[in-house]
Structures are given as C-alpha cells and as structure tokens.
Design a protein around this motif. Structure first.
Motif, PDB file in Angstrom:
ATOM      1  N   LEU A 108     -15.094  31.218 115.286  1.00 56.93           N
ATOM      2  CA  LEU A 108     -14.404  29.934 115.431  1.00 56.93           C
ATOM      3  C   LEU A 108     -13.277  30.030 116.452  1.00 56.93           C
ATOM      4  CD1 LEU A 108     -14.232  28.730 111.718  1.00 56.93           C
ATOM      5  CD2 LEU A 108     -15.946  28.175 113.455  1.00 56.93           C
ATOM      6  N   VAL A 109     -12.619  31.188 116.515  1.00 56.94           N
ATOM      7  CA  VAL A 109     -11.581  31.408 117.526  1.00 56.94           C
ATOM      8  C   VAL A 109     -12.199  31.356 118.922  1.00 56.94           C
ATOM      9  CG1 VAL A 109      -9.936  33.090 118.438  1.00 56.94           C
ATOM     10  CG2 VAL A 109     -10.100  32.713 115.971  1.00 56.94           C
ATOM     11  N   LEU A 110     -13.340  32.012 119.099  1.00 55.83           N
ATOM     12  CA  LEU A 110     -14.026  31.967 120.389  1.00 55.83           C
ATOM     13  C   LEU A 110     -14.387  30.529 120.750  1.00 55.83           C
ATOM     14  CD1 LEU A 110     -16.512  35.002 120.060  1.00 55.83           C
ATOM     15  CD2 LEU A 110     -14.178  35.003 120.955  1.00 55.83           C
ATOM     16  N   LEU A 111     -14.911  29.800 119.779  1.00 58.80           N
ATOM     17  CA  LEU A 111     -15.348  28.430 120.032  1.00 58.80           C
ATOM     18  C   LEU A 111     -14.175  27.508 120.361  1.00 58.80           C
ATOM     19  CD1 LEU A 111     -18.050  28.011 117.252  1.00 58.80           C
ATOM     20  CD2 LEU A 111     -18.449  28.177 119.726  1.00 58.80           C
ATOM     21  N   ARG A 112     -13.030  27.740 119.727  1.00 54.86           N
ATOM     22  CA  ARG A 112     -11.884  26.865 119.980  1.00 54.86           C
ATOM     23  C   ARG A 112     -11.500  26.879 121.446  1.00 54.86           C
ATOM     24  NH1 ARG A 112      -9.375  23.933 121.740  1.00 54.86           N
ATOM     25  NH2 ARG A 112      -7.339  23.048 121.241  1.00 54.86           N
ATOM     26  N   ARG A 113     -11.496  28.039 122.065  1.00 56.07           N
ATOM     27  CA  ARG A 113     -11.177  28.128 123.497  1.00 56.07           C
ATOM     28  C   ARG A 113     -12.284  27.510 124.349  1.00 56.07           C
ATOM     29  NH1 ARG A 113      -6.262  28.375 125.642  1.00 56.07           N
ATOM     30  NH2 ARG A 113      -5.049  30.129 124.875  1.00 56.07           N
ATOM     31  N   MET A 114     -13.524  27.668 123.937  1.00 55.67           N
ATOM     32  CA  MET A 114     -14.640  27.134 124.718  1.00 55.67           C
ATOM     33  C   MET A 114     -14.729  25.615 124.629  1.00 55.67           C
ATOM     34  SD  MET A 114     -17.579  29.980 123.962  1.00 55.67           S
ATOM     35  CE  MET A 114     -17.216  31.729 124.143  1.00 55.67           C
ATOM     36  N   ALA A 115     -14.156  25.042 123.580  1.00 57.92           N
ATOM     37  CA  ALA A 115     -14.225  23.587 123.388  1.00 57.92           C
ATOM     38  C   ALA A 115     -13.524  22.835 124.500  1.00 57.92           C
ATOM     39  CB  ALA A 115     -13.616  23.211 122.041  1.00 57.92           C
ATOM     40  N   ASP A 116     -12.599  23.466 125.206  1.00 60.44           N
ATOM     41  CA  ASP A 116     -11.912  22.804 126.318  1.00 60.44           C
ATOM     42  C   ASP A 116     -12.878  22.452 127.444  1.00 60.44           C
ATOM     43  OD1 ASP A 116      -9.543  23.103 124.943  1.00 60.44           O
ATOM     44  OD2 ASP A 116      -8.990  24.958 125.978  1.00 60.44           O
ATOM     45  N   ARG A 146     -22.070  22.959 113.826  1.00 57.55           N
ATOM     46  CA  ARG A 146     -23.113  22.510 112.881  1.00 57.55           C
ATOM     47  C   ARG A 146     -23.966  23.688 112.441  1.00 57.55           C
ATOM     48  NH1 ARG A 146     -23.025  17.742 115.977  1.00 57.55           N
ATOM     49  NH2 ARG A 146     -24.555  18.541 117.444  1.00 57.55           N
ATOM     50  N   GLU A 147     -24.307  24.559 113.391  1.00 57.48           N
ATOM     51  CA  GLU A 147     -25.120  25.738 113.059  1.00 57.48           C
ATOM     52  C   GLU A 147     -24.382  26.645 112.067  1.00 57.48           C
ATOM     53  OE1 GLU A 147     -26.925  29.651 115.359  1.00 57.48           O
ATOM     54  OE2 GLU A 147     -26.602  27.810 116.496  1.00 57.48           O
ATOM     55  N   LEU A 148     -23.070  26.753 112.225  1.00 64.27           N
ATOM     56  CA  LEU A 148     -22.270  27.594 111.341  1.00 64.27           C
ATOM     57  C   LEU A 148     -21.932  26.899 110.025  1.00 64.27           C
ATOM     58  CD1 LEU A 148     -19.765  29.098 113.946  1.00 64.27           C
ATOM     59  CD2 LEU A 148     -21.659  30.292 112.821  1.00 64.27           C
ATOM     60  N   GLY A 149     -22.111  25.581 109.984  1.00 65.08           N
ATOM     61  CA  GLY A 149     -21.822  24.833 108.771  1.00 65.08           C
ATOM     62  C   GLY A 149     -20.350  24.641 108.500  1.00 65.08           C
ATOM     63  N   VAL A 150     -19.543  24.500 109.580  1.00 62.76           N
ATOM     64  CA  VAL A 150     -18.101  24.307 109.410  1.00 62.76           C
ATOM     65  C   VAL A 150     -17.649  23.072 110.183  1.00 62.76           C
ATOM     66  CG1 VAL A 150     -17.640  26.762 109.049  1.00 62.76           C
ATOM     67  CG2 VAL A 150     -17.520  25.823 111.350  1.00 62.76           C
ATOM     68  N   GLU A 151     -16.470  22.582 109.842  1.00 69.23           N
ATOM     69  CA  GLU A 151     -15.896  21.401 110.476  1.00 69.23           C
ATOM     70  C   GLU A 151     -14.917  21.807 111.576  1.00 69.23           C
ATOM     71  OE1 GLU A 151     -16.848  18.349 109.667  1.00 69.23           O
ATOM     72  OE2 GLU A 151     -18.155  19.046 108.036  1.00 69.23           O
ATOM     73  N   ARG A 152     -14.604  20.840 112.435  1.00 69.31           N
ATOM     74  CA  ARG A 152     -13.641  21.102 113.515  1.00 69.31           C
ATOM     75  C   ARG A 152     -12.282  21.526 112.957  1.00 69.31           C
ATOM     76  NH1 ARG A 152     -14.806  19.797 118.678  1.00 69.31           N
ATOM     77  NH2 ARG A 152     -12.581  19.693 119.171  1.00 69.31           N
ATOM     78  N   ALA A 153     -11.893  20.940 111.833  1.00 71.66           N
ATOM     79  CA  ALA A 153     -10.596  21.294 111.245  1.00 71.66           C
ATOM     80  C   ALA A 153     -10.556  22.771 110.864  1.00 71.66           C
ATOM     81  CB  ALA A 153     -10.320  20.423 110.025  1.00 71.66           C
ATOM     82  N   GLU A 154     -11.678  23.310 110.397  1.00 72.78           N
ATOM     83  CA  GLU A 154     -11.739  24.730 110.048  1.00 72.78           C
ATOM     84  C   GLU A 154     -11.627  25.591 111.303  1.00 72.78           C
ATOM     85  OE1 GLU A 154     -14.534  25.384 106.333  1.00 72.78           O
ATOM     86  OE2 GLU A 154     -15.424  23.912 107.702  1.00 72.78           O
ATOM     87  N   MET A 155     -12.206  25.121 112.406  1.00 76.45           N
ATOM     88  CA  MET A 155     -12.092  25.840 113.671  1.00 76.45           C
ATOM     89  C   MET A 155     -10.632  25.878 114.130  1.00 76.45           C
ATOM     90  SD  MET A 155     -13.884  25.014 117.369  1.00 76.45           S
ATOM     91  CE  MET A 155     -13.022  23.432 117.583  1.00 76.45           C
TER      92      MET A 155
END
Length: 198
Positions: A22-30, A41-50
């Motif tokens: 999720l840490v990796l994804l947070r930076r990539m979301a930019d 969705r694949e990980l089954g988590v929400e943006r707030a959890e990220m």
C-alpha cells in the motif's frame, strides 16, 4: 497491539507485507490512479487504508528512534527471501530482496553498503523472470518495466534527479512506431515505470 520501542503498532488487520504494498501504491497513485484503483480492488482494501498505511510508514521512517538502514524494511517485511552479495565498482554491498505479490515477476530490493547504510530501495525483476521486450516507445507502458530494464534497452541512458525521494528519472533516445528517434525522459516510482514526461 503493543508497539515496540521506536515504532508504531502495525495497522490493525493488515499484515506488514500488505501494508508495504500500500505504501508503494500510495506514491504511484500520483501518476497512475487508475492502475492503483485496480490494484486496491485486487488486494481487497480501500483508499483510506492505503493512506493510513502510508501515514504509518512515514511516521516510522521519520521517527528519531526508528531503526536505521535495512532494519526499517525488515520491521515491516520480515526477513528477506534472498540476500545477494555484490561488488559495485570498488565497493562491496548486499542486496536484500522480498517478494511483492502484486507484481509476482518483481522483487523489492534494498541495496546496502558498509555498516548497513541503504544505498537504494526499489523494485527489480526477479531472477529467471522474463522481462518485457523494449524496442520502441510503444513498449514503454506503465508498470511494465524497471529503471534497469529501460537503461539497458535504450543505452546509453542518463540518470536524472527525481521529483521525490522514491522517484527516479531517466533520459534516453528511443524510436517511435515510425522508427523516428527522439530524446525522452521516463519517470519511475520505487523503480517501476510510471510515465514518459511530455
């Protein structure tokens, strides 16, 4: 859950390796919000959890009592799956590697020097995994390749300063679909291609 000295408790319900993805994804979301949404969705988590996982990682990394060197990564990811000794120029170093389920052909690698100082931390192709064939700009799709793969495919490439600590930029010359060659700059987050700069 009780925190160990110098760290925050892990996010309830999320194991360390999942938090780190999720840490990796947070930076990539930019740069790639659509791909990040698919991954969440694949990980089954929400943006707030990220966002919370990233907040906890930043707090852990910036804490004056935080473990230095690769200990920060071990505290979240556990023992590395693989440790490889390398020689870079005249210097000896160690590469610590962990699997990343979101990208099964990649490993997260932390390169350390003498005294455990972290030189680099990014995604690399796993040994034996087939990388993409990179011949033209059309082959450079987001998340398909690493810094090292682009540098080799379009050598000589010039490393450039990134826009944040976890970002790298690479200038290189490559042909487009018509065969015309031009200079381009690719931007990477945690070592994974995100985009070609306009």
């Amino acid at each position: 859950m009780t925190a160990t000295p110098g760290s925050e408790p892990d996010q309830p319900g999320l194991p360390g390796p999942l938090q780190f993805q999720l840490v990796l994804l947070r930076r990539m979301a930019d740069h790639q919000p659509g791909l990040v949404e698919d991954a969440l969705r694949e990980l089954g988590v929400e943006r707030a959890e990220m966002r919370e996982a990233n907040r906890r990682w930043q707090a852990r990394a910036r804490s004056p009592r935080a473990r230095g060197g690769p200990g920060l990564y071990r505290s979240v990811l556990g023992p590395p799956e693989d440790v490889v000794r390398r020689r870079v120029g005249d210097l000896d170093c160690e590469a610590l590697r962990w699997p990343v389920p979101l990208w099964p052909d990649l490993l997260f690698e932390v390169l350390t020097g003498a005294g455990g100082q972290v030189w680099n931390a990014w995604l690399v192709r796993a040994p034996g995994a087939a990388g993409p064939e990179l011949r033209t700009l059309d082959d450079l799709r987001p998340w398909c390749c690493t810094v090292d793969e682009v540098a080799r495919a379009f050598a000589p490439a010039t490393p450039m300063e990134g826009t944040a600590p976890t970002r790298w930029r690479l200038a290189f010359t490559a042909p487009d679909a018509t065969g015309e060659r031009d200079r381009h700059v690719a931007e990477f987050t945690w070592g994974l291609l995100q985009r070609l700069d306009p």
